[in-house]
Design an enzyme around this catalytic site. Structure first.
Site, PDB file in Angstrom:
ATOM      1  N   HIS A   1      18.630  25.663  20.042  1.00  0.00           N
ATOM      2  CA  HIS A   1      19.767  24.977  20.387  1.00  0.00           C
ATOM      3  C   HIS A   1      19.766  24.469  21.961  1.00  0.00           C
ATOM      4  O   HIS A   1      18.577  24.413  22.668  1.00  0.00           O
ATOM      5  CB  HIS A   1      21.039  25.809  20.457  1.00  0.00           C
TER       6      HIS A   1
ATOM      7  N   HIS B   1      21.030  25.015  24.952  1.00  0.00           N
ATOM      8  CA  HIS B   1      21.221  25.646  26.302  1.00  0.00           C
ATOM      9  C   HIS B   1      19.860  25.580  27.090  1.00  0.00           C
ATOM     10  O   HIS B   1      18.783  25.633  26.955  1.00  0.00           O
ATOM     11  CB  HIS B   1      21.721  26.946  26.171  1.00  0.00           C
TER      12      HIS B   1
ATOM     13  N   ASP C   1      18.265  27.448  29.269  1.00  0.00           N
ATOM     14  CA  ASP C   1      17.555  28.378  29.328  1.00  0.00           C
ATOM     15  C   ASP C   1      16.413  28.449  28.020  1.00  0.00           C
ATOM     16  O   ASP C   1      15.615  29.317  27.779  1.00  0.00           O
ATOM     17  CB  ASP C   1      18.003  29.893  29.480  1.00  0.00           C
ATOM     18  N   HIS C   2      16.881  27.555  27.130  1.00  0.00           N
ATOM     19  CA  HIS C   2      15.897  27.334  25.642  1.00  0.00           C
ATOM     20  C   HIS C   2      15.335  25.991  25.819  1.00  0.00           C
ATOM     21  O   HIS C   2      14.288  25.674  25.255  1.00  0.00           O
ATOM     22  CB  HIS C   2      16.669  27.417  24.600  1.00  0.00           C
TER      23      HIS C   2
ATOM     24  N   HIS D   1      27.503  30.223  18.102  1.00  0.00           N
ATOM     25  CA  HIS D   1      26.952  29.949  19.643  1.00  0.00           C
ATOM     26  C   HIS D   1      26.954  28.665  20.169  1.00  0.00           C
ATOM     27  O   HIS D   1      27.850  28.418  21.270  1.00  0.00           O
ATOM     28  CB  HIS D   1      25.583  30.641  19.931  1.00  0.00           C
TER      29      HIS D   1
ATOM     30  N   ASP E   1      19.945  32.149  19.573  1.00  0.00           N
ATOM     31  CA  ASP E   1      21.012  32.980  20.258  1.00  0.00           C
ATOM     32  C   ASP E   1      22.188  33.227  18.997  1.00  0.00           C
ATOM     33  O   ASP E   1      23.157  33.133  19.456  1.00  0.00           O
ATOM     34  CB  ASP E   1      21.740  32.288  21.443  1.00  0.00           C
TER      35      ASP E   1
ATOM     36  N   HIS F   1      16.573  36.518  23.118  1.00  0.00           N
ATOM     37  CA  HIS F   1      16.887  37.317  24.568  1.00  0.00           C
ATOM     38  C   HIS F   1      16.490  38.953  24.441  1.00  0.00           C
ATOM     39  O   HIS F   1      16.559  39.286  23.097  1.00  0.00           O
ATOM     40  CB  HIS F   1      18.126  37.294  24.934  1.00  0.00           C
TER      41      HIS F   1
HETATM   42 ZN    ZN Z   1      22.149  29.827  24.530  1.00  0.00          ZN
END
Ligand code: ZN
Length: 258
Positions: free
Chosen positions: A53, A55, A57-58, A110, A127, A165
């Site tokens: 996805h 985001h 942090d990915h 998410h 996530d 995570h």
């Molecule tokens: Zn995420």
């Protein structure tokens, strides 16, 4: 197929999926430097990036990573257009020679376009399904997330769950609060603490472990359902119970509602 965990940022995992002859695919890319170092030390050849996805942090490592390895980026057709070179819709398959075939399942909730990658014996759930928890509902609805988790739950018990995570210990604290009499949760808390003391990731888990300990896969278990309804103060259908459980956990974690 051998899978290596690369911890990046605060608590993210990048997964390196190693196939034959050192070929590998990279699942999500929150940081390029750490992942490139891991690839060098394992002497792997990168074939593709699989993105769950959009985001940051990915995804924030993708640009720097592709300066060195300009490989295809598979990812959700519905989002992350800036990064994705090979968009995948629900049911599409990424065929990676010498590594394996990865089915893209649209697992929204998410984010709206989040996909999980399903392959023989393993699911990369980003996530969506966490170990002992699930992602927060940033873009989608409770109904979407419940449908996504129900679909992942159709996989065999032995399926290994690789999520995005390291939240397992925190998630299990809430799981135990919601289901104080669940012995499987107590056992898992000890096992995860032992792994952490040895510096080992708690992930992957097996889908069976999730069925037994993850409250978000257990909303139809009568005792947990009663606890959720007690929190709500009313009887609830499945989607309402799921939404209320998510809210209960957000409150437990001290997070503000969306
Ligand atoms: Zn995420």
């Amino acid at each position: 197929m051998q899978i290596h965990a690369v911890p990046v940022l605060n608590d993210n995992y990048v997964w390196l999926i190693e196939g034959e002859q050192g070929q590998c695919a990279v699942v999500d890319l929150g940081d390029a430097t750490t992942v490139l170092a891991a690839i060098d030390s394992l002497k792997l050849t990168v074939q593709a990036i699989l993105l769950t996805h959009h985001h940051t942090d990915h995804t924030q490592g993708i640009h720097a990573f592709r300066m060195r390895y300009p490989v295809p980026v598979f990812g959700p057709a519905l989002e992350a257009q800036r990064f994705v070179t090979h968009p995948l819709a629900d049911g599409d398959i990424a065929h990676l020679p010498s590594i394996g075939s990865f089915s893209a399942w649209l697992t929204s909730g998410h984010t709206l376009g989040h996909i999980s990658y399903i392959t023989e014996g393993a699911a990369f759930t980003g996530d969506t399904l966490f170990s002992a928890g699930c992602g927060r509902l940033f873009e989608g609805t409770a109904a979407m997330m419940l449908a996504s988790l129900d679909r992942i739950a159709t996989l065999p018990d032995a399926t290994k769950i690789y999520c995005g995570h390291e939240y397992t210990a925190d998630n299990l604290r809430f799981a135990q609060y919601a289901e104080p009499d669940n012995q499987a949760i107590a056992q898992r808390i000890s096992a995860v603490a032992e792994a952490a003391a040895s510096g080992l990731p708690s992930i992957p888990s097996r889908l069976l472990d999730e069925r037994q300990t993850n409250p978000f896969l257990r909303i139809r278990t009568p005792s947990l359902r009663q606890a959720i309804e007690a929190f709500a103060g009313s009887q609830l259908n499945d989607v309402e119970a799921f939404a209320m459980l998510r809210r209960w956990k957000d409150e437990f974690d001290g997070l503000s509602p969306l």
